[in-house]
Design a protein around this motif. Structure first.
Motif, PDB file in Angstrom:
ATOM      1  N   UNK A  68      23.524  18.368  59.554  1.00  0.00           N
ATOM      2  CA  UNK A  68      24.417  19.461  59.185  1.00  0.00           C
ATOM      3  C   UNK A  68      23.803  20.804  59.563  1.00  0.00           C
ATOM      4  N   UNK A  69      22.513  20.922  59.417  1.00  0.00           N
ATOM      5  CA  UNK A  69      21.826  22.153  59.819  1.00  0.00           C
ATOM      6  C   UNK A  69      22.021  22.413  61.311  1.00  0.00           C
ATOM      7  N   UNK A  70      21.884  21.368  62.110  1.00  0.00           N
ATOM      8  CA  UNK A  70      22.089  21.525  63.565  1.00  0.00           C
ATOM      9  C   UNK A  70      23.518  21.967  63.851  1.00  0.00           C
ATOM     10  N   UNK A  71      24.480  21.378  63.131  1.00  0.00           N
ATOM     11  CA  UNK A  71      25.876  21.769  63.335  1.00  0.00           C
ATOM     12  C   UNK A  71      26.089  23.239  62.972  1.00  0.00           C
ATOM     13  N   UNK A  72      25.503  23.689  61.877  1.00  0.00           N
ATOM     14  CA  UNK A  72      25.638  25.092  61.475  1.00  0.00           C
ATOM     15  C   UNK A  72      25.089  26.032  62.547  1.00  0.00           C
ATOM     16  N   UNK A  73      23.999  25.642  63.166  1.00  0.00           N
ATOM     17  CA  UNK A  73      23.412  26.475  64.211  1.00  0.00           C
ATOM     18  C   UNK A  73      24.227  26.392  65.502  1.00  0.00           C
ATOM     19  N   UNK A  74      24.718  25.199  65.825  1.00  0.00           N
ATOM     20  CA  UNK A  74      25.571  25.060  67.016  1.00  0.00           C
ATOM     21  C   UNK A  74      26.840  25.891  66.894  1.00  0.00           C
ATOM     22  N   UNK A  75      27.390  25.980  65.668  1.00  0.00           N
ATOM     23  CA  UNK A  75      28.597  26.778  65.421  1.00  0.00           C
ATOM     24  C   UNK A  75      28.276  28.257  65.231  1.00  0.00           C
ATOM     25  N   UNK A  76      27.002  28.595  65.282  1.00  0.00           N
ATOM     26  CA  UNK A  76      26.527  29.967  65.105  1.00  0.00           C
ATOM     27  C   UNK A  76      26.898  30.532  63.729  1.00  0.00           C
ATOM     28  N   UNK A  77      27.006  29.648  62.752  1.00  0.00           N
ATOM     29  CA  UNK A  77      27.125  30.082  61.358  1.00  0.00           C
ATOM     30  C   UNK A  77      25.745  30.473  60.857  1.00  0.00           C
ATOM     31  N   UNK A  78      24.736  29.685  61.207  1.00  0.00           N
ATOM     32  CA  UNK A  78      23.338  30.024  60.950  1.00  0.00           C
ATOM     33  C   UNK A  78      22.649  30.314  62.278  1.00  0.00           C
ATOM     34  N   UNK A  79      21.796  31.378  62.280  1.00  0.00           N
ATOM     35  CA  UNK A  79      20.793  31.490  63.337  1.00  0.00           C
ATOM     36  C   UNK A  79      19.656  30.541  62.993  1.00  0.00           C
ATOM     37  N   UNK A  80      19.207  30.627  61.742  1.00  0.00           N
ATOM     38  CA  UNK A  80      18.257  29.687  61.162  1.00  0.00           C
ATOM     39  C   UNK A  80      18.491  29.735  59.663  1.00  0.00           C
ATOM     40  N   UNK A  81      17.722  28.978  58.921  1.00  0.00           N
ATOM     41  CA  UNK A  81      17.993  28.831  57.495  1.00  0.00           C
ATOM     42  C   UNK A  81      17.892  30.147  56.734  1.00  0.00           C
ATOM     43  N   UNK A  82      17.112  31.091  57.223  1.00  0.00           N
ATOM     44  CA  UNK A  82      16.935  32.366  56.525  1.00  0.00           C
ATOM     45  C   UNK A  82      17.779  33.487  57.096  1.00  0.00           C
ATOM     46  N   UNK A  83      18.704  33.147  58.011  1.00  0.00           N
ATOM     47  CA  UNK A  83      19.527  34.182  58.628  1.00  0.00           C
ATOM     48  C   UNK A  83      20.950  33.669  58.738  1.00  0.00           C
ATOM     49  N   UNK A  84      21.731  33.867  57.694  1.00  0.00           N
ATOM     50  CA  UNK A  84      23.084  33.347  57.650  1.00  0.00           C
ATOM     51  C   UNK A  84      24.054  34.411  58.140  1.00  0.00           C
ATOM     52  N   UNK A  85      24.860  34.051  59.131  1.00  0.00           N
ATOM     53  CA  UNK A  85      25.828  34.996  59.679  1.00  0.00           C
ATOM     54  C   UNK A  85      27.168  34.772  58.986  1.00  0.00           C
ATOM     55  N   UNK A  86      27.602  35.758  58.245  1.00  0.00           N
ATOM     56  CA  UNK A  86      28.849  35.599  57.511  1.00  0.00           C
ATOM     57  C   UNK A  86      30.030  36.294  58.172  1.00  0.00           C
ATOM     58  N   UNK A  87      29.775  37.270  59.042  1.00  0.00           N
ATOM     59  CA  UNK A  87      30.862  38.083  59.583  1.00  0.00           C
ATOM     60  C   UNK A  87      30.800  38.222  61.099  1.00  0.00           C
ATOM     61  N   UNK A  88      30.117  37.311  61.774  1.00  0.00           N
ATOM     62  CA  UNK A  88      29.928  37.470  63.208  1.00  0.00           C
ATOM     63  C   UNK A  88      30.077  36.130  63.917  1.00  0.00           C
ATOM     64  N   UNK A  89      31.171  35.440  63.610  1.00  0.00           N
ATOM     65  CA  UNK A  89      31.379  34.135  64.217  1.00  0.00           C
ATOM     66  C   UNK A  89      32.004  34.300  65.594  1.00  0.00           C
ATOM     67  N   UNK A  90      31.684  33.457  66.554  1.00  0.00           N
ATOM     68  CA  UNK A  90      32.267  33.546  67.882  1.00  0.00           C
ATOM     69  C   UNK A  90      33.777  33.396  67.824  1.00  0.00           C
ATOM     70  N   UNK A  91      34.450  34.066  68.700  1.00  0.00           N
ATOM     71  CA  UNK A  91      35.901  33.985  68.731  1.00  0.00           C
ATOM     72  C   UNK A  91      36.331  32.531  68.910  1.00  0.00           C
ATOM     73  N   UNK A  92      37.257  32.118  68.049  1.00  0.00           N
ATOM     74  CA  UNK A  92      37.804  30.783  68.176  1.00  0.00           C
ATOM     75  C   UNK A  92      37.079  29.718  67.391  1.00  0.00           C
ATOM     76  N   UNK A  93      35.871  30.010  66.872  1.00  0.00           N
ATOM     77  CA  UNK A  93      35.127  28.948  66.187  1.00  0.00           C
ATOM     78  C   UNK A  93      35.838  28.495  64.923  1.00  0.00           C
ATOM     79  N   UNK A  94      36.283  29.454  64.105  1.00  0.00           N
ATOM     80  CA  UNK A  94      37.070  29.119  62.930  1.00  0.00           C
ATOM     81  C   UNK A  94      38.368  29.924  62.866  1.00  0.00           C
TER      82      UNK A  94
END
Length: 464
Positions: free
Chosen positions: A430-456
């Motif tokens: 699941x961690x790998x999926x979060x990083x592949x979707x660019x939701x996480x850069x890594x566990x200590x850097x969660x991106x909440x407002x900068x998702x790639x267009x079309x991802x969600x």
């Protein structure tokens, strides 16, 4: 055979009428045992009971059942499945010796796993009653219990979450919005699990299909579950529904399980039905169980046994079916059973310790009802302590407030806190999926407002 246990202190003789009575009197104070009339009458009696219990040989628990073998199928399961070979390395110990051994360097993860099948629930309940909170945390942290379905739960330095998108009207839009909200915060690797507001087979199938569509469309390495009655899930499987996990609430006595409308045979049928679907990708642990101290008392099926020992006996039921997930819903029943934050915290640590020592992938719904003498700070404390103890998973709910079940639990943000503060990660797939979707850069850097267009973007609309 029932035996009386005695302790003499000066001219005062304390008598405990049975093993169940001794266990109950040795239990740290809680309101449920007082309600049941089984608790110690004073702090002095509690300490004497704990000293008496510490001197008791572990073998005693194989010779005296707290609930008679002839009257209870949970007792029969405990006795009939006991592994005498696994028990042999510790069979000479007393309860007090067992505590000291558990805290020693000898009791490492490998050794604890080897003896697990030799332990009965009553043994682990007994030793927990003479342990401090830090003891419960340290030993639980040493236990390694790993399970798998579409991802791997329980690896060291990992903390998973159940994404709980409940809705008071089972609105598909509302549920979908909560699912995506939770995923944005890295929640949902243990399971995406819904308590249906309308509990019947057609509604369960509708919710199963919604979650399956989300998981398959975004190729999320997780599993789904509708927390309906086990017989509903069996029927849904027969109708071709996309069932990942089978859920059921369970108790530690036959009478408790009777009130849930289940027995061991129906749980076995459900396990086999779900495994036959072969929907797992990295494993085939298909069962999800929930428990909670006070369940047997609320069902009037506790047989004079204290609520924590009854709870540990529920773990014997769970262990028999190789579950992916087990969690104690620790403060859900209310202050009649766990009065305040202190009692809830102690119970959560006990349950987690007992479950992991018995070999279960143990999680906790860190929660309280609105009429309990507890608040979110108490839950923060328990969350942190369980994180240190390497609890397998916790709940994730918007704003900590379940608007369908009307209780307070842990939020999406709480999982982020625990992971960041304690250096914990989600399940590896699941961690790998979060990083592949660019939701996480890594566990200590969660991106909440900068998702790639079309991802969600437009995700909810696509599901309508």
């Amino acid at each position: 055979m029932t035996v009386a246990y005695r302790w003499q202190q000066g001219n005062r003789v304390y008598t405990f009428n049975s093993l169940a009575d001794l266990l109950a009197k040795a239990t740290p104070e809680r309101s449920g045992d007082a309600l049941a009339g089984v608790c110690a009458e004073s702090a002095a009696e509690r300490v004497v009971a704990q000293m008496t219990l510490a001197d008791l040989p572990l073998k005693t628990f194989l010779n005296e059942a707290v609930i008679p073998y002839e009257k209870d199928e949970v007792t029969r399961l405990i006795i009939d499945t006991h592994d005498s070979g696994a028990f042999k390395p510790i069979e000479h110990l007393t309860v007090g010796d067992f505590r000291n051994w558990l805290l020693s360097e000898q009791a490492d993860a490998y050794t604890l796993k080897q003896i697990s099948a030799g332990l009965t629930p009553e043994m682990v309940a007994a030793v927990s009653k003479i342990m401090r909170n830090q003891d419960l945390i340290l030993v639980a942290k040493k236990c390694s219990v790993v399970t798998a379905f579409r991802n791997t739960i329980g690896l060291p330095s990992r903390l998973s979450t159940r994404l709980q998108p409940n809705h008071p009207t089972d609105s598909l839009n509302g549920i979908a919005a909560t699912i995506f909200d939770g995923l944005m915060y890295g929640n949902g690797d243990a399971v995406i699990g819904i308590n249906p507001a309308t509990d019947n087979v057609p509604q369960a199938i509708k919710l199963m299909k919604l979650m399956d569509e989300v998981i398959q469309h975004y190729q999320i390495p997780t599993q789904s579950c509708v927390l309906t009655h086990v017989t509903n899930t069996i029927e849904a499987i027969e109708m071709g529904a996309p069932v990942d996990l089978v859920f059921q609430s369970i108790g530690g006595t036959q009478g408790t399980n009777d009130t849930f409308g289940i027995d061991l045979a129906v749980l076995k049928e459900a396990q086999q039905a779900a495994q036959s679907l072969n929907r797992g990708t990295v494993g085939n642990n298909v069962m999800y169980f929930e428990t909670g101290q006070g369940t047997a008392l609320s069902a009037d099926a506790f047989h004079g046994v204290d609520q924590q020992t009854c709870e540990a006996r529920a773990y014997a039921v769970a262990r028999h079916f190789d579950p992916l997930l087990v969690n104690t819903v620790v403060g859900f029943i209310g202050p009649e059973y766990l009065f305040d934050g202190k009692q809830i915290i102690r119970a959560g640590l006990e349950d987690h310790f007992c479950g992991k020592l018995l070999g279960l992938p143990m999680g906790c719904d860190i929660c309280y009802t609105n009429h309990a003498y507890a608040d979110q700070n108490d839950m923060d404390n328990l969350l942190t302590l369980l994180g240190v103890a390497e609890c397998s998973f916790i709940m994730g709910i918007p704003g900590s407030d379940d608007i369908m079940l009307n209780y307070q639990t842990t939020s999406f943000h709480d999982a982020l806190y625990a992971r960041k503060a304690l250096g914990l990660k989600p399940a590896p797939e699941f961690e790998k999926w979060l990083m592949d979707m660019q939701i996480f850069h890594d566990i200590n850097d969660v991106r909440l407002n900068d998702h790639p267009a079309g991802s969600f973007a437009g995700a909810i609309a696509q599901l309508n």
